[in-house]
Design a protein around this motif. Structure first.
Motif, short mmCIF file in Angstrom:
data_model
loop_
_atom_site.label_atom_id
_atom_site.label_comp_id
_atom_site.label_asym_id
_atom_site.label_seq_id
_atom_site.Cartn_x
_atom_site.Cartn_y
_atom_site.Cartn_z
N GLY A 169 -9.91 9.93 0.36
CA GLY A 169 -8.67 9.40 -0.16
C GLY A 169 -8.22 9.93 -1.50
N ASN A 184 -4.96 5.95 -0.78
CA ASN A 184 -5.39 7.34 -0.91
C ASN A 184 -4.73 7.87 -2.19
N GLU A 237 5.54 5.97 1.52
CA GLU A 237 5.26 7.40 1.44
C GLU A 237 6.35 8.15 0.66
N SER A 247 0.85 -1.19 0.00
CA SER A 247 0.00 0.00 0.00
C SER A 247 0.88 1.24 0.00
N SER A 256 0.85 5.70 0.31
CA SER A 256 0.09 6.78 0.94
C SER A 256 0.81 8.10 0.73
N ARG A 257 0.09 9.08 0.23
CA ARG A 257 0.66 10.41 0.11
C ARG A 257 0.80 11.00 1.50
N ASP A 258 1.92 11.66 1.78
CA ASP A 258 2.22 12.05 3.16
C ASP A 258 1.33 13.16 3.71
N ILE A 316 -1.80 7.99 7.15
CA ILE A 316 -1.27 6.74 6.63
C ILE A 316 -2.14 5.55 6.99
N SER A 345 -4.68 4.19 4.32
CA SER A 345 -4.19 3.24 3.33
C SER A 345 -3.94 1.87 3.95
N GLU A 346 -3.41 1.83 5.16
CA GLU A 346 -3.10 0.56 5.81
C GLU A 346 -4.36 -0.21 6.15
N GLY A 399 -1.86 8.84 -3.03
CA GLY A 399 -0.62 8.14 -3.33
C GLY A 399 0.50 9.06 -3.80
N THR A 406 4.48 0.57 4.47
CA THR A 406 3.66 1.42 3.61
C THR A 406 4.54 2.50 3.00
#
Length: 305
Positions: A114, A78, A52, A15, A17-19, A23, A26-27, A80, A50
């Motif tokens: 997301g 999300n 980022e 997965s 995830s955009r920071d 987070i 997404s998890e 991403g 994950t």
């Protein structure tokens, strides 16, 4: 049944995830996909890291490789991070699929929003910019259950790509007279990563004659007899020793000539000289090899194989 000529697939899911997003969004969505997938289809390896940023990407890919994964699903829980998520396809040596989460509810648009659909568009564009190949479903955004079904559809695609990457097609030719459909240009096969070994029908005959007194023939004949039965299924028992000799010839040739490749398919001449020189037609032997996961095409039809 021996299916060692077909790749064993172990698929993992990473997965991203955009920071600027939480987070855990997404998890948690990743875990929901795994739960949905395992209920219907079996195991899906969960990469715990994950992604980022680019360092996360390297760590996640290493985790997947160390676990023995040879195929990956990259899941945008999300929006991403475009660069790290697309670089996964470059760093991972195997088939990669990209999918994204659908928005689950309109009631939690602060911590639950997301933008994964928008992120998937950007991801696709970035993959194209980098000339990276990836599998993307026709509509790659969905709920956990929908994405589980998409991942299941990816499995035979991934297995095929892995097989092509390590495949050698062994041929015994040339093609029969007036059979130009079997004139297979090999450049497109090289472009797919397939290796080709071309031999003559005379090479095959020499190898076949070298197996004439092979002590394994009697065991193969016994196996053929048990397979065919005794009531109508085995009308020419006198042909079985020659067929067993031929089967051993092909199996030995496969092991001795696969070289650096893991998987083999055959495209073998079967007429017009074959029945006069070998004194049988090879169709039954070909079918026995196919039952073990070893494709055999007749008439030197490489693309048929």
């Amino acid at each position: 049944m021996n299916m060692s000529n077909i790749p064993d697939l172990k698929c993992g899911i990473i997965s991203v995830s955009r920071d600027c997003f939480i987070i855990s969004l997404s998890e948690n969505r990743r875990q929901a996909i795994i739960s949905a997938y395992e209920k219907k289809y079996g195991n899906l390896y969960e990469v715990k890291k994950t992604v980022e940023n680019e360092k996360d990407m390297l760590a996640a890919v290493k985790e997947a490789k160390d676990a023995g994964c040879n195929a990956l699903v990259v899941f945008l829980g999300n929006f991403g991070p475009e660069t790290p998520e697309t670089l996964i396809a470059r760093e991972f040596d195997g088939p990669v699929m990209y999918v994204a989460a659908a928005e689950e509810t309109g009631k939690n648009l602060i911590n639950g929003r997301g933008d994964a659909y928008c992120g998937m568009l950007n991801c696709s564009y970035n993959l194209g910019l980098r000339h990276l190949k990836a599998f993307i479903p026709e509509y790659p955004v969905g709920t956990a259950e929908e994405l589980a079904d998409m991942i299941a559809e990816f499995q035979p695609v991934a297995r095929t790509l892995l097989g092509l990457k390590d495949l050698k097609i062994i041929t015994f030719g040339p093609r029969p007279q007036d059979f130009f459909a079997c004139n297979a240009p090999i450049q497109p096969l090289y472009d797919l990563g397939v290796e080709i070994e071309e031999n003559s029908e005379l090479d095959l005959l020499v190898a076949y004659r070298a197996h004439e007194n092979d002590p394994r023939i009697k065991d193969v004949v016994a196996d053929m007899t048990a397979e065919l039965g005794t009531e109508g299924g085995n009308p020419y028992p006198d042909l079985l020793p020659r067929m067993a000799q031929y089967e051993l010839t092909l199996m030995d040739w496969m092991e001795e000539h696969k070289g650096a490749r893991k998987y083999v398919a055959f495209a073998n001449k079967c007429w017009p000289a074959f029945p006069t020189e070998f004194r049988f037609e090879p169709c039954y032997v070909n079918s026995r090899l196919v039952s073990r996961g070893i494709p055999v095409a007749c008439e030197v039809d490489i693309y048929g194989a």
